[in-house]
Write an enzyme that holds these catalytic residues in place. Structure first.
Site, short mmCIF file in Angstrom:
data_model
loop_
_atom_site.label_atom_id
_atom_site.label_comp_id
_atom_site.label_asym_id
_atom_site.label_seq_id
_atom_site.Cartn_x
_atom_site.Cartn_y
_atom_site.Cartn_z
N ASN A 16 -58.82 36.71 53.45
CA ASN A 16 -58.33 35.34 53.35
C ASN A 16 -58.48 34.77 51.94
O ASN A 16 -57.94 33.70 51.64
CB ASN A 16 -59.04 34.43 54.35
CG ASN A 16 -60.54 34.41 54.17
OD1 ASN A 16 -61.23 35.38 54.49
ND2 ASN A 16 -61.07 33.30 53.64
N ASP A 64 -63.55 40.35 62.57
CA ASP A 64 -64.92 40.14 62.09
C ASP A 64 -65.63 41.49 62.15
O ASP A 64 -65.87 42.02 63.24
CB ASP A 64 -65.62 39.11 62.97
CG ASP A 64 -67.04 38.79 62.51
OD1 ASP A 64 -67.58 39.53 61.65
OD2 ASP A 64 -67.61 37.81 63.01
N TYR A 171 -77.39 44.82 47.86
CA TYR A 171 -75.97 45.00 47.58
C TYR A 171 -75.68 46.41 47.06
O TYR A 171 -74.78 47.11 47.56
CB TYR A 171 -75.49 43.96 46.56
CG TYR A 171 -74.03 44.10 46.21
CD1 TYR A 171 -73.04 43.61 47.05
CD2 TYR A 171 -73.64 44.74 45.02
CE1 TYR A 171 -71.70 43.75 46.73
CE2 TYR A 171 -72.30 44.88 44.70
CZ TYR A 171 -71.33 44.38 45.55
OH TYR A 171 -70.00 44.52 45.24
N LYS A 175 -73.50 49.64 48.89
CA LYS A 175 -72.30 50.28 48.33
C LYS A 175 -72.53 51.78 48.13
O LYS A 175 -71.60 52.58 48.25
CB LYS A 175 -71.91 49.60 47.01
CG LYS A 175 -71.46 48.16 47.18
CD LYS A 175 -70.26 48.02 48.11
CE LYS A 175 -69.73 46.60 48.16
NZ LYS A 175 -68.55 46.45 49.05
N VAL A 204 -64.52 40.83 38.95
CA VAL A 204 -63.29 40.06 39.15
C VAL A 204 -63.60 38.59 39.38
O VAL A 204 -64.61 38.22 39.99
CB VAL A 204 -62.52 40.63 40.37
CG1 VAL A 204 -61.23 39.86 40.61
CG2 VAL A 204 -62.21 42.11 40.14
N THR A 206 -63.64 35.94 41.31
CA THR A 206 -63.59 35.55 42.72
C THR A 206 -64.81 34.68 43.01
O THR A 206 -65.65 34.45 42.11
CB THR A 206 -63.62 36.78 43.64
OG1 THR A 206 -64.86 37.47 43.43
CG2 THR A 206 -62.46 37.72 43.36
#
Length: 248
Positions: A16, A64, A171, A175, A204, A206
């Site tokens: 989204n 989800d 995080y 990954k 990026v 964002t």
């Protein structure tokens, strides 16, 4: 025959906003029907409507990655409407450690680790496992796991790495685990027409990357879209940034 069943069908999770939104746009610009996955119905519908107004075939689907029921409902819908899934982009992700004060590995909470892995790793695995039967029905299935160079153990061990001092255990290790899933799944599917790869979009602009980032969302989406549309002789089981290999 339903015309939708003749087109390529893609599902992008966490789409989204940010990179997922732009991946959806770029795939749709190639004539692909894109199912824009989001857990928030209002935000997902608004995002899909915005791309539809650009003349693109983008449709919201509630998805989800932490709720197996919504994944199974989405799979049922895709089966009924399209009969297959050609592209899955596992983009949904979080970074709960991003900010001015990053907890050290000895201080990061188990709750932060669990929440991060729930979305970044377990969610991607759950989505892939449930949707794989539909991807097997594609003539050229593509699975793209949106990872990060911060998941590279090789780079984290190299003092010359630009992000060497950025050690976010939750995080980064989520990954790393996602990359392991890429390697293992690609091996399982090596004799099929399905290709599985990891992509590092870069830093990026964002919500996660912030305005300080050096890449636009268009640039960040480029490698994931490339991997999602690889030709029959394309690579599988790799980790790429700017269409070039990264070390694990």
């Amino acid at each position: 025959m339903n015309a939708d069943r003749l087109k390529k069908i893609a599902l992008v999770t966490g789409a989204n906003k940010g990179i997922g939104f732009e991946i959806s746009r770029q795939l749709a610009k190639q004539g692909i029907t894109v199912l824009l996955g989001a857990r928030n119905e209002q935000q997902g519908t608004e995002a899909a409507t915005k791309l539809s107004h650009e003349g693109l075939d983008v449709r919201f689907i509630k998805f989800d990655v932490t709720d197996e029921a919504t994944i199974r409902e989405a799979a049922k819908f895709i089966e009924e409407q399209f009969g297959k899934l050609d592209i899955l982009v596992n983009n949904a992700g979080v970074n709960l450690e991003y900010g001015a004060s990053v907890p050290t590995p000895s201080q990061v909470s188990l709750d932060t680790l669990r929440q991060t892995f729930e979305i970044n790793f377990f969610g991607a695995v759950a989505a892939t496992q449930i949707l794989l039967p539909l991807i097997r029905k594609s003539e050229a299935g593509r699975i793209v796991n949106v990872s990060s160079n911060l998941g590279s153990l090789t780079l984290h061990s190299d003092p010359s790495f630009d992000w060497y001092d950025v050690k976010q255990l939750a995080y980064d290790s989520s990954k790393t685990a996602l990359n392991a899933f890429t390697v293992h799944l690609a091996h399982e599917l090596r004799d099929t027409n399905i290709k599985v790869n990891s992509a590092h979009p870069g830093w990026v602009k964002t919500d996660m990357g912030s305005d300080a980032a050096d890449l636009t969302v268009e640039e960040g989406a480029d490698t994931p879209v490339w991997l999602a549309t690889l030709p029959d002789d394309g690579l599988t089981g790799g980790f790429f940034s700017k269409k070039q290999p990264l070390p694990w």
